[in-house]
Design a protein around this motif. Structure first.
Motif, PDB file in Angstrom:
ATOM      1  N   CYS B  97       0.813  -1.218   0.000  1.00 25.07           N
ATOM      2  CA  CYS B  97       0.000   0.000   0.000  1.00 25.07           C
ATOM      3  C   CYS B  97       0.846   1.268   0.000  1.00 25.07           C
ATOM      4  N   ILE B  98       2.078   1.193   0.514  1.00 25.59           N
ATOM      5  CA  ILE B  98       2.911   2.401   0.538  1.00 25.59           C
ATOM      6  C   ILE B  98       3.385   2.755  -0.866  1.00 25.59           C
ATOM      7  N   ALA B  99       3.663   1.748  -1.696  1.00 22.46           N
ATOM      8  CA  ALA B  99       4.339   1.999  -2.973  1.00 22.46           C
ATOM      9  C   ALA B  99       3.655   3.065  -3.838  1.00 22.46           C
ATOM     10  N   PRO B 100       2.338   2.971  -4.106  1.00 26.52           N
ATOM     11  CA  PRO B 100       1.744   4.019  -4.943  1.00 26.52           C
ATOM     12  C   PRO B 100       1.741   5.385  -4.281  1.00 26.52           C
ATOM     13  N   VAL B 101       1.558   5.415  -2.944  1.00 26.81           N
ATOM     14  CA  VAL B 101       1.562   6.698  -2.239  1.00 26.81           C
ATOM     15  C   VAL B 101       2.944   7.337  -2.339  1.00 26.81           C
ATOM     16  N   GLY B 102       3.981   6.515  -2.095  1.00 27.80           N
ATOM     17  CA  GLY B 102       5.346   7.023  -2.186  1.00 27.80           C
ATOM     18  C   GLY B 102       5.672   7.510  -3.584  1.00 27.80           C
ATOM     19  N   ALA B 103       5.213   6.759  -4.596  1.00 29.22           N
ATOM     20  CA  ALA B 103       5.472   7.172  -5.980  1.00 29.22           C
ATOM     21  C   ALA B 103       4.808   8.515  -6.254  1.00 29.22           C
ATOM     22  N   ALA B 104       3.577   8.689  -5.755  1.00 27.54           N
ATOM     23  CA  ALA B 104       2.873   9.952  -5.987  1.00 27.54           C
ATOM     24  C   ALA B 104       3.597  11.104  -5.299  1.00 27.54           C
ATOM     25  N   ALA B 209       5.608  22.623  10.415  1.00 25.82           N
ATOM     26  CA  ALA B 209       4.194  22.254  10.516  1.00 25.82           C
ATOM     27  C   ALA B 209       3.778  21.415   9.308  1.00 25.82           C
ATOM     28  N   THR B 210       4.145  21.849   8.091  1.00 23.82           N
ATOM     29  CA  THR B 210       3.732  21.085   6.909  1.00 23.82           C
ATOM     30  C   THR B 210       4.460  19.749   6.857  1.00 23.82           C
ATOM     31  N   LEU B 211       5.721  19.729   7.340  1.00 20.32           N
ATOM     32  CA  LEU B 211       6.484  18.483   7.351  1.00 20.32           C
ATOM     33  C   LEU B 211       5.798  17.451   8.253  1.00 20.32           C
ATOM     34  N   ALA B 212       5.464  17.894   9.464  1.00 18.59           N
ATOM     35  CA  ALA B 212       4.771  16.982  10.396  1.00 18.59           C
ATOM     36  C   ALA B 212       3.426  16.580   9.808  1.00 18.59           C
ATOM     37  N   GLY B 213       2.737  17.562   9.203  1.00 21.57           N
ATOM     38  CA  GLY B 213       1.430  17.271   8.606  1.00 21.57           C
ATOM     39  C   GLY B 213       1.534  16.241   7.511  1.00 21.57           C
ATOM     40  N   MET B 214       2.605  16.334   6.722  1.00 16.78           N
ATOM     41  CA  MET B 214       2.760  15.402   5.604  1.00 16.78           C
ATOM     42  C   MET B 214       3.025  13.987   6.116  1.00 16.78           C
ATOM     43  N   TYR B 215       3.823  13.868   7.196  1.00 19.39           N
ATOM     44  CA  TYR B 215       4.063  12.532   7.775  1.00 19.39           C
ATOM     45  C   TYR B 215       2.757  11.927   8.288  1.00 19.39           C
ATOM     46  N   LEU B 216       1.951  12.757   8.965  1.00 20.20           N
ATOM     47  CA  LEU B 216       0.671  12.265   9.466  1.00 20.20           C
ATOM     48  C   LEU B 216      -0.236  11.881   8.296  1.00 20.20           C
ATOM     49  N   PHE B 217      -0.184  12.695   7.240  1.00 26.94           N
ATOM     50  CA  PHE B 217      -0.983  12.429   6.041  1.00 26.94           C
ATOM     51  C   PHE B 217      -0.598  11.065   5.452  1.00 26.94           C
ATOM     52  N   LEU B 218       0.730  10.798   5.387  1.00 26.75           N
ATOM     53  CA  LEU B 218       1.196   9.498   4.881  1.00 26.75           C
ATOM     54  C   LEU B 218       0.629   8.360   5.728  1.00 26.75           C
ATOM     55  N   GLY B 219       0.722   8.534   7.073  1.00 27.88           N
ATOM     56  CA  GLY B 219       0.218   7.504   7.960  1.00 27.88           C
ATOM     57  C   GLY B 219      -1.271   7.269   7.743  1.00 27.88           C
ATOM     58  N   TRP B 220      -1.992   8.357   7.592  1.00 25.04           N
ATOM     59  CA  TRP B 220      -3.441   8.301   7.404  1.00 25.04           C
ATOM     60  C   TRP B 220      -3.789   7.566   6.115  1.00 25.04           C
ATOM     61  N   ILE B 221      -3.153   7.979   5.009  1.00 23.69           N
ATOM     62  CA  ILE B 221      -3.477   7.383   3.720  1.00 23.69           C
ATOM     63  C   ILE B 221      -3.099   5.906   3.696  1.00 23.69           C
ATOM     64  N   VAL B 222      -1.891   5.606   4.213  1.00 19.78           N
ATOM     65  CA  VAL B 222      -1.431   4.212   4.166  1.00 19.78           C
ATOM     66  C   VAL B 222      -2.311   3.322   5.042  1.00 19.78           C
ATOM     67  N   LEU B 223      -2.693   3.825   6.200  1.00 16.98           N
ATOM     68  CA  LEU B 223      -3.581   3.035   7.063  1.00 16.98           C
ATOM     69  C   LEU B 223      -4.919   2.776   6.370  1.00 16.98           C
ATOM     70  N   SER B 224      -5.495   3.819   5.756  1.00 14.15           N
ATOM     71  CA  SER B 224      -6.788   3.643   5.092  1.00 14.15           C
ATOM     72  C   SER B 224      -6.674   2.633   3.963  1.00 14.15           C
ATOM     73  N   TYR B 225      -5.610   2.773   3.198  1.00 20.56           N
ATOM     74  CA  TYR B 225      -5.391   1.891   2.060  1.00 20.56           C
ATOM     75  C   TYR B 225      -5.207   0.446   2.540  1.00 20.56           C
ATOM     76  N   THR B 226      -4.436   0.296   3.648  1.00 19.01           N
ATOM     77  CA  THR B 226      -4.201  -1.040   4.192  1.00 19.01           C
ATOM     78  C   THR B 226      -5.499  -1.654   4.700  1.00 19.01           C
ATOM     79  N   ARG B 227      -6.372  -0.813   5.284  1.00 17.74           N
ATOM     80  CA  ARG B 227      -7.666  -1.323   5.763  1.00 17.74           C
ATOM     81  C   ARG B 227      -8.490  -1.882   4.599  1.00 17.74           C
ATOM     82  N   ALA B 228      -8.466  -1.160   3.486  1.00 19.34           N
ATOM     83  CA  ALA B 228      -9.200  -1.649   2.316  1.00 19.34           C
ATOM     84  C   ALA B 228      -8.622  -2.969   1.833  1.00 19.34           C
TER      85      ALA B 228
END
Lengths: 229, 248
Positions: B97-104, B209-228
């Motif tokens: 699930c990380i691979a497409p997010v990381g590529a984007a 702030a944006t750096l921390a936000g982006m890390y949280l965003f990654l966690g959020w997206i990857v978790l959601s994707y993994t749940r699916a």
């Protein structure tokens, strides 16, 4: 267990077997060479015969084409053994895979990388490369193609079980080839311009040694994965 | 063995699904606040750079995207290693699930870098070491995605991708130190963990702030994707059926 062979003995047997098979087939070692020669001779036709321009581009051209030729040959590295199930025997044998893998990659390099490197001075002359670069080119290709063989073998091992592995192989190998290409062609460029080229060659040698030590681990793991499915 | 209980618990897709459901709001809300807040702060309130004028403001997208793209690769490679070593299925799902997010994210970093490069360096693209090595990172992500798609067998795909991701990880230190090793057009790191950063605090704070936000965003997206992914793979199990039918 009286006649249990040594590690070196196993490696030597695999090397001898692969070399014999490759020499008898012929196309295995000659096709990449012909490809190398033909593609290099396409460049003067494509960009024009101006000697100074060709001389500037020659280090990059020879390196990129050598890389592609080596890639072309990589697909066959495990394919034949996979098809006739001798790869399975290698994995099942009580001997560790490490020396066998090194021997296979070494045989592959002797059949592709070494002839490519030895042919490169001729192509350097055809492409009007300044004479200072020719020796450096041969040495850089000798070191670099060894690293390329080991890196390519990882991808070959990963894709050997797939029916359409060929294109995928290039997709996953080329990014890993890029660092070798950068230092290889920059060594030749430095040599052609009469600048010191030692550091680049040292880095290439470091790549080769690192690949020799670490790549067989990844190759062995990849082969096991490919056989498991 | 008690100390390993948490580890095996994490390996259970069902447990992970339930926990991540509770975790996601805690990632998503701060991610949105930090990213939106950081963007507005950086784009509207921070003073213009004395050399680059207003064009430097793209830093608030470019730097977080680039940093998190690298972080995502290391997470992917680590998840691959965990999968290979402990046979943890969940790690394989996270890796996939990380691979497409990381590529984007890598693509976003390259794109914003080009947009930034045009006014500052006068060119969209240079073959600078940092830029080239990030381009390789993008290719590595594509390779992992392509390799995963090529296998029919999901387990073999996961293991093969894990090996490739680990091998590709050699690129990460090259990217990280490329601005120090090959000093060319790309500026060296301005933010330092040790010693004083060379960026003014007024510019640094929204960036953080944006750096921390982006890390949280990654966690959020990857978790959601993994749940699916979990629901899709476990669709024949009792608990997923109960979940879908609204029994639990």
């Amino acid at each position: 267990m009286a006649n249990s062979p040594s590690l070196l003995g196993v490696a030597r047997a695999v090397l001898r077997r692969d070399l014999t098979a490759a020499l008898r087939r012929g196309s295995e070692w000659s096709n990449p060479l012909i490809f190398f020669l033909m593609v290099c001779s396409l460049f003067p036709l494509g960009i024009g015969p101006d000697p100074t321009l060709l001389g500037v581009l020659a280090p990059g051209i020879v390196w990129v084409v050598a890389l592609l030729a080596s890639l072309l040959a990589t697909d066959h590295l495990f394919r034949g053994d996979f098809d006739d199930a001798s790869l399975e025997q290698m994995l099942l044998s009580p001997m560790p895979l490490y020396p066998q893998v090194i021997a296979k990659v070494l045989a592959h390099w002797l059949m592709t990388g070494l002839p490519l490197s030895l042919l490169s001075p001729l192509l350097a002359l055809i492409l009007q490369m300044p004479s200072g670069g020719i020796g450096v080119m041969t040495v850089s290709l000798l070191l670099g193609s060894g690293a390329l063989s080991f890196i390519g073998a990882i991808a070959a091992a990963l894709t050997v079980g797939l029916r359409k592995g060929g294109l995928l192989l290039s997709l996953i190998t080329l990014p890993l080839y890029i660092p070798v290409l950068i230092f290889g062609s920059s060594a030749v460029q430095a040599g052609a311009q009469g600048l010191p080229f030692g550091p680049q060659l040292a880095i290439l040698a470091a790549f080769l040694l690192a690949a020799l030590a670490l790549a067989p681990i990844a190759i062995s793991a990849a082969l096991r994965i490919s056989m498991d499915q | 063995m008690a100390s390993w209980a948490w580890f095996h618990k994490w390996g259970s897709p069902r447990w992970f699904y339930q926990l991540s459901g509770r975790l996601i709001p805690w990632l998503a809300v701060p991610a949105v606040i930090l990213l939106c807040g950081g963007f507005v702060w950086g784009l509207a309130f921070v003073p213009a750079d004395f050399k680059q004028g207003n064009s430097f403001r793209i830093i608030y997208i470019h730097v977080p995207a680039a940093a998190v793209a690298m972080g995502a690769y290391m997470t992917m490679a680590t998840a691959g290693a965990v999968h290979l070593i402990w046979r943890m299925k969940l790690a394989a799902m996270v890796m996939k699930c990380i691979a497409p997010v990381g590529a984007a994210l890598t693509f976003l970093a390259l794109l914003t870098g080009a947009v930034w490069g045009k006014p500052t360096w006068g060119t969209w693209w240079v073959w600078d070491a940092r830029i080239t090595s990030v381009l390789i990172l993008f290719f590595l992500y594509l390779g992992v995605i392509a390799l995963h798609q090529a296998f029919d067998n999901r387990d073999a795909a996961a293991k093969a991708c894990a090996v490739l991701a680990i091998v590709g990880a050699v690129n990460i230190p090259i990217i990280y130190w490329s601005v120090e090793w090959w000093y060319s057009l790309h500026q060296p790191a301005s933010i330092k963990f040790v010693g004083e950063s060379t960026i003014h605090p007024s510019m640094l704070r929204p960036l953080m702030a944006t750096l921390a936000g982006m890390y949280l965003f990654l966690g959020w997206i990857v978790l959601s994707y993994t749940r699916a992914e979990i629901l899709e793979r476990e669709r024949n199990t009792r608990w997923v059926k109960d979940l879908v039918e609204g029994k639990s």
